[in-house]
Motif scaffolding. Structure first.
Motif, mmCIF file in Angstrom:
data_model
loop_
_atom_site.group_PDB
_atom_site.id
_atom_site.type_symbol
_atom_site.label_atom_id
_atom_site.label_comp_id
_atom_site.label_asym_id
_atom_site.label_seq_id
_atom_site.Cartn_x
_atom_site.Cartn_y
_atom_site.Cartn_z
ATOM 1 N N TRP A 57 -1.789 -20.228 11.431
ATOM 2 C CA TRP A 57 -2.768 -20.907 10.594
ATOM 3 C C TRP A 57 -2.043 -22.055 9.880
ATOM 4 O O TRP A 57 -0.922 -21.886 9.408
ATOM 5 N N ILE A 58 -2.702 -23.214 9.789
ATOM 6 C CA ILE A 58 -2.083 -24.398 9.199
ATOM 7 C C ILE A 58 -3.023 -24.991 8.154
ATOM 8 O O ILE A 58 -4.238 -25.015 8.350
ATOM 9 N N ASN A 59 -2.436 -25.508 7.046
ATOM 10 C CA ASN A 59 -3.258 -26.167 6.026
ATOM 11 C C ASN A 59 -3.153 -27.684 6.186
ATOM 12 O O ASN A 59 -2.464 -28.187 7.083
ATOM 13 N N SER A 60 -3.808 -28.415 5.284
ATOM 14 C CA SER A 60 -3.849 -29.885 5.375
ATOM 15 C C SER A 60 -2.489 -30.537 5.176
ATOM 16 O O SER A 60 -2.280 -31.681 5.557
ATOM 17 N N LYS A 61 -1.541 -29.818 4.575
ATOM 18 C CA LYS A 61 -0.188 -30.354 4.355
ATOM 19 C C LYS A 61 0.773 -29.948 5.469
ATOM 20 O O LYS A 61 1.972 -30.076 5.350
#
Length: 157
Positions: free
Chosen positions: A110-114
């Motif tokens: 899972w990856i966030n916007s940063k």
């Protein structure tokens, strides 16, 4: 409508539930062995006969935004039925949870916007979230883990 005492008698007939007295003479009943973070089965049973039963996972009941059903006008049979179903819906390793776990992948990134990445792994019946080698959080169901990740701003890669 059942009286407060009659409702208590029905609820207390479920040995899985533990009574917790709360404010204003209200009573909660917890399912200590719940397979999720949700433990309240009966919420704020009041001497006036009002109270709620958790039924968020039960499609046959209209619930409020907390997943509760008002049991003020329930008969004894209706009360027994909804409490039994509520306990069953919260039981660890229910068929629903096993099916979800079997259908789910065992590992997801899972990856966030940063561009920070977290790894979601199924390990020994739990869904664990790792930041590198460090355990960030652990959940008993895939849904709870995904909900947490989404709330933290992460998306499946």
């Amino acid at each position: 409508m059942l009286s407060f005492e009659e409702k208590l008698k029905v609820i207390e007939s479920f040995p899985q539930l533990e009574r917790k007295d709360v404010s204003l003479r209200r009573v909660n009943f917890h399912y200590v062995e719940s397979g999720s973070e949700k433990r309240n089965v009966v919420y704020h049973l009041h001497p006036n006969g009002n109270g709620f039963v958790y039924a968020d996972k039960l499609k046959e009941y209209d619930t409020d935004n907390k997943g509760m059903v008002n049991i003020r006008n329930f008969s004894e049979a209706e009360l027994r039925e909804i409490i039994g179903k509520s306990i069953q819906s919260l039981a660890p390793n229910t068929i629903e949870e096993k099916t979800i776990a079997e259908e789910s992948v065992e590992q997801e990134e899972w990856i966030n916007s940063k561009n920070n990445a977290l790894l979601l792994l199924q390990e020994e019946g739990f869904w664990n979230i790792y930041a590198g080698v460090n355990l960030e959080n652990s959940f008993s169901s895939y849904e709870e883990a995904c909900e947490y990740l989404k709330e933290e701003g992460f998306k499946k890669s």
